[in-house]
Motif scaffolding. Structure first.
Motif, PDB file in Angstrom:
ATOM      1  N   THR A   1      39.318  63.126  29.571  1.00 47.45           N
ATOM      2  CA  THR A   1      39.157  64.416  28.914  1.00 47.45           C
ATOM      3  C   THR A   1      37.783  65.026  29.149  1.00 47.45           C
ATOM      4  N   ASN A   2      37.784  66.304  29.428  1.00 47.25           N
ATOM      5  CA  ASN A   2      36.552  67.075  29.489  1.00 47.25           C
ATOM      6  C   ASN A   2      36.509  68.142  28.407  1.00 47.25           C
ATOM      7  N   SER A   3      37.606  68.256  27.648  1.00 52.89           N
ATOM      8  CA  SER A   3      37.678  69.260  26.592  1.00 52.89           C
ATOM      9  C   SER A   3      38.678  68.808  25.544  1.00 52.89           C
ATOM     10  N   VAL A   4      38.602  69.420  24.365  1.00 55.07           N
ATOM     11  CA  VAL A   4      39.515  69.065  23.285  1.00 55.07           C
ATOM     12  C   VAL A   4      40.943  69.431  23.650  1.00 55.07           C
ATOM     13  N   SER A   5      41.145  70.617  24.241  1.00 56.01           N
ATOM     14  CA  SER A   5      42.503  71.052  24.597  1.00 56.01           C
ATOM     15  C   SER A   5      43.123  70.118  25.630  1.00 56.01           C
ATOM     16  N   GLU A   6      42.327  69.690  26.604  1.00 59.74           N
ATOM     17  CA  GLU A   6      42.813  68.779  27.630  1.00 59.74           C
ATOM     18  C   GLU A   6      43.213  67.437  27.023  1.00 59.74           C
ATOM     19  N   MET A   7      42.463  67.001  26.026  1.00 54.58           N
ATOM     20  CA  MET A   7      42.759  65.742  25.356  1.00 54.58           C
ATOM     21  C   MET A   7      44.106  65.818  24.643  1.00 54.58           C
ATOM     22  N   PHE A   8      44.332  66.878  23.885  1.00 54.00           N
ATOM     23  CA  PHE A   8      45.575  67.009  23.131  1.00 54.00           C
ATOM     24  C   PHE A   8      46.792  67.137  24.053  1.00 54.00           C
ATOM     25  N   GLU A   9      46.590  67.711  25.228  1.00 57.78           N
ATOM     26  CA  GLU A   9      47.692  67.803  26.190  1.00 57.78           C
ATOM     27  C   GLU A   9      48.171  66.429  26.636  1.00 57.78           C
ATOM     28  N   GLN A  10      47.284  65.442  26.575  1.00 59.42           N
ATOM     29  CA  GLN A  10      47.626  64.092  27.020  1.00 59.42           C
ATOM     30  C   GLN A  10      48.160  63.200  25.897  1.00 59.42           C
TER      31      GLN A  10
ATOM     32  N   SER B   1      34.234  54.573  19.690  1.00 59.64           N
ATOM     33  CA  SER B   1      33.134  55.516  19.470  1.00 59.64           C
ATOM     34  C   SER B   1      31.997  54.832  18.719  1.00 59.64           C
ATOM     35  N   PHE B   2      30.775  55.140  19.144  1.00 55.88           N
ATOM     36  CA  PHE B   2      29.559  54.590  18.545  1.00 55.88           C
ATOM     37  C   PHE B   2      28.569  55.726  18.338  1.00 55.88           C
ATOM     38  N   PRO B   3      27.569  55.524  17.474  1.00 55.36           N
ATOM     39  CA  PRO B   3      26.602  56.601  17.232  1.00 55.36           C
ATOM     40  C   PRO B   3      25.945  57.084  18.532  1.00 55.36           C
ATOM     41  N   ARG B   4      25.793  58.364  18.709  1.00 53.73           N
ATOM     42  CA  ARG B   4      26.228  59.432  17.834  1.00 53.73           C
ATOM     43  C   ARG B   4      27.710  59.715  18.075  1.00 53.73           C
ATOM     44  N   TYR B   5      28.533  59.650  17.028  1.00 51.14           N
ATOM     45  CA  TYR B   5      29.982  59.647  17.158  1.00 51.14           C
ATOM     46  C   TYR B   5      30.490  60.963  17.745  1.00 51.14           C
ATOM     47  N   SER B   6      31.453  60.852  18.655  1.00 47.37           N
ATOM     48  CA  SER B   6      31.993  62.028  19.328  1.00 47.37           C
ATOM     49  C   SER B   6      33.015  62.743  18.450  1.00 47.37           C
ATOM     50  N   LYS B   7      32.857  64.055  18.296  1.00 49.46           N
ATOM     51  CA  LYS B   7      33.824  64.841  17.538  1.00 49.46           C
ATOM     52  C   LYS B   7      35.185  64.853  18.229  1.00 49.46           C
TER      53      LYS B   7
ATOM     54  N   THR C   1      36.602  62.441  19.904  1.00 48.90           N
ATOM     55  CA  THR C   1      37.303  61.206  19.571  1.00 48.90           C
ATOM     56  C   THR C   1      37.809  61.239  18.140  1.00 48.90           C
ATOM     57  N   LEU C   2      36.998  61.747  17.222  1.00 46.59           N
ATOM     58  CA  LEU C   2      37.409  61.837  15.825  1.00 46.59           C
ATOM     59  C   LEU C   2      38.613  62.758  15.654  1.00 46.59           C
ATOM     60  N   LYS C   3      38.635  63.867  16.380  1.00 44.92           N
ATOM     61  CA  LYS C   3      39.775  64.778  16.305  1.00 44.92           C
ATOM     62  C   LYS C   3      41.045  64.104  16.836  1.00 44.92           C
ATOM     63  N   ALA C   4      40.891  63.304  17.885  1.00 46.91           N
ATOM     64  CA  ALA C   4      42.042  62.593  18.442  1.00 46.91           C
ATOM     65  C   ALA C   4      42.579  61.568  17.453  1.00 46.91           C
ATOM     66  N   MET C   5      41.665  60.868  16.763  1.00 45.38           N
ATOM     67  CA  MET C   5      42.100  59.885  15.773  1.00 45.38           C
ATOM     68  C   MET C   5      42.810  60.571  14.598  1.00 45.38           C
ATOM     69  N   GLU C   6      42.299  61.721  14.202  1.00 44.62           N
ATOM     70  CA  GLU C   6      42.929  62.488  13.127  1.00 44.62           C
ATOM     71  C   GLU C   6      44.336  62.923  13.535  1.00 44.62           C
ATOM     72  N   PHE C   7      44.476  63.390  14.768  1.00 42.39           N
ATOM     73  CA  PHE C   7      45.785  63.810  15.280  1.00 42.39           C
ATOM     74  C   PHE C   7      46.745  62.625  15.332  1.00 42.39           C
ATOM     75  N   ALA C   8      46.257  61.459  15.778  1.00 41.29           N
ATOM     76  CA  ALA C   8      47.093  60.264  15.870  1.00 41.29           C
ATOM     77  C   ALA C   8      47.654  59.885  14.507  1.00 41.29           C
ATOM     78  N   ARG C   9      46.822  59.942  13.474  1.00 44.19           N
ATOM     79  CA  ARG C   9      47.288  59.609  12.133  1.00 44.19           C
ATOM     80  C   ARG C   9      48.304  60.633  11.637  1.00 44.19           C
ATOM     81  N   SER C  10      48.112  61.888  12.020  1.00 46.56           N
ATOM     82  CA  SER C  10      49.073  62.918  11.603  1.00 46.56           C
ATOM     83  C   SER C  10      50.438  62.693  12.238  1.00 46.56           C
ATOM     84  N   ARG C  11      50.469  61.995  13.369  1.00 48.03           N
ATOM     85  CA  ARG C  11      51.721  61.654  14.042  1.00 48.03           C
ATOM     86  C   ARG C  11      52.205  60.256  13.664  1.00 48.03           C
ATOM     87  N   ASP C  12      51.554  59.630  12.697  1.00 47.09           N
ATOM     88  CA  ASP C  12      51.914  58.298  12.210  1.00 47.09           C
ATOM     89  C   ASP C  12      51.796  57.215  13.278  1.00 47.09           C
TER      90      ASP C  12
END
Length: 307
Positions: A167-176, A190-196, A198-209
């Motif tokens: 991924t080079n962008s958030v939209s590209e990540m969600f497409e995958q 992810s390690f400090p400084r935590y990537s937003k 990656t956090l958005k992807a983890m949030e999306f994953a939980r929303s999809r159970d």
């Protein structure tokens, strides 16, 4: 321990602290980003109290010695330092006359801390979760991308259902990842400084159970709320160059554990791959150089009267 635990302890204990301990408490609250990198002796000198007063202060707050207080401070500030601040801190902490030794010793300490803190039961649960997954997604960006790539390389030898997210962008990540569901596993790194991202992807994953396994540094990591299971490995929160030795060691352990679980299938896979690697000359075997060296050595050892 939540992120405000140290400040909470200071506030609760403040009325019964001695005069010198109150000076320490005030300094830490106002300058915690500086205090985190000070030894007990240096902190005492700055505040104007003895080193023993600093140690007693840590004990008064409920910490088993000053190093435990310092670790609590690290958890508080690790994601607040800019790259420049991390560079400045690393410059102060590393022995410039023995950089190699200092860095290797620091990395060895992180592996030791990781071994002390990591939960073996959680590790075993992560192995089982990965084995039962319909599809395995692996995600890590910026410096964590190297860890994700390493994990993806070996997982692709073990499994046929692995997707390494590039991924080079958030939209590209969600497409995958938009097809993921409850039967899938996402491994987020992810390690400090935590990537937003990656956090958005983890949030999306939980929303999809989907089942989420995180590889991160601390129970205070922002990755934790999205995870079913978390494998914790210490990293250097001060140095400009991220220390990923301990996380890589945990990833190695994960790969080895899965290899042991799928040993028969993996042997068949590797036998097929060895034939392909040899046919297409993937690896340099140096056969010609070996033969030359053997012949050269044998010729040197021949008696003078031998043909």
């Amino acid at each position: 321990m939540n992120q405000n635990d140290l400040i909470k302890r200071i506030n609760e204990n403040y009325p019964k602290l001695s005069k010198g301990q109150r000076l320490l408490a005030n300094y830490i609250i106002k300058h915690y980003e500086k205090a985190v990198f000070l030894t007990a002796a240096k902190l005492g000198k700055i505040v104007g109290v003895s080193e023993s007063t600093v140690v007693r202060f840590a004990n008064e707050l409920g910490y088993d010695g000053y190093p435990k207080l310092q670790r609590a401070l690290e958890e508080l500030v690790k994601n607040k330092l800019t790259s420049i601040q991390r560079m400045e801190v690393a410059s102060d902490r590393i022995n410039k006359q023995h950089i190699l030794k200092s860095v290797l010793q620091s990395d060895a300490e992180k592996i030791r801390y990781t071994l002390e803190d990591i939960n073996a039961e959680t590790f075993d649960q992560a192995v089982d979760m990965i084995l039962s997954a319909r599809k395995i997604y692996i995600l890590g960006v910026r410096s964590s991308a190297a860890l994700a790539s390493f994990l993806g390389f070996y997982f692709n030898l073990i499994f046929d259902n692995v997707k390494l997210i590039h991924t080079n962008s958030v939209s590209e990540m969600f497409e995958q990842i938009y097809r993921m569901g409850p039967e899938d596993v996402v491994i987020g790194i992810s390690f400090p400084r935590y990537s937003k991202r990656t956090l958005k992807a983890m949030e999306f994953a939980r929303s999809r159970d989907a089942n989420v396994i995180t590889i991160t540094d601390s129970s205070l990591s922002p990755m934790i709320p999205y995870a079913n299971l978390s494998l914790l490995a210490r990293s250097d929160m001060a140095s400009f160059v991220d220390s990923l030795v301990a996380p890589l060691s945990v990833i190695n352990a994960l790969i080895v554990a899965l290899c042991m679980k799928k040993q028969k299938e993996l042997i068949n896979t590797l036998q097929s791959l060895e034939s392909i690697w040899e046919e297409y000359q993937v690896y340099d075997k140096n056969d010609d150089d070996i033969n030359i060296n053997i012949n050269y050595d044998l010729n040197r050892q021949k008696p003078n009267n031998q043909d």
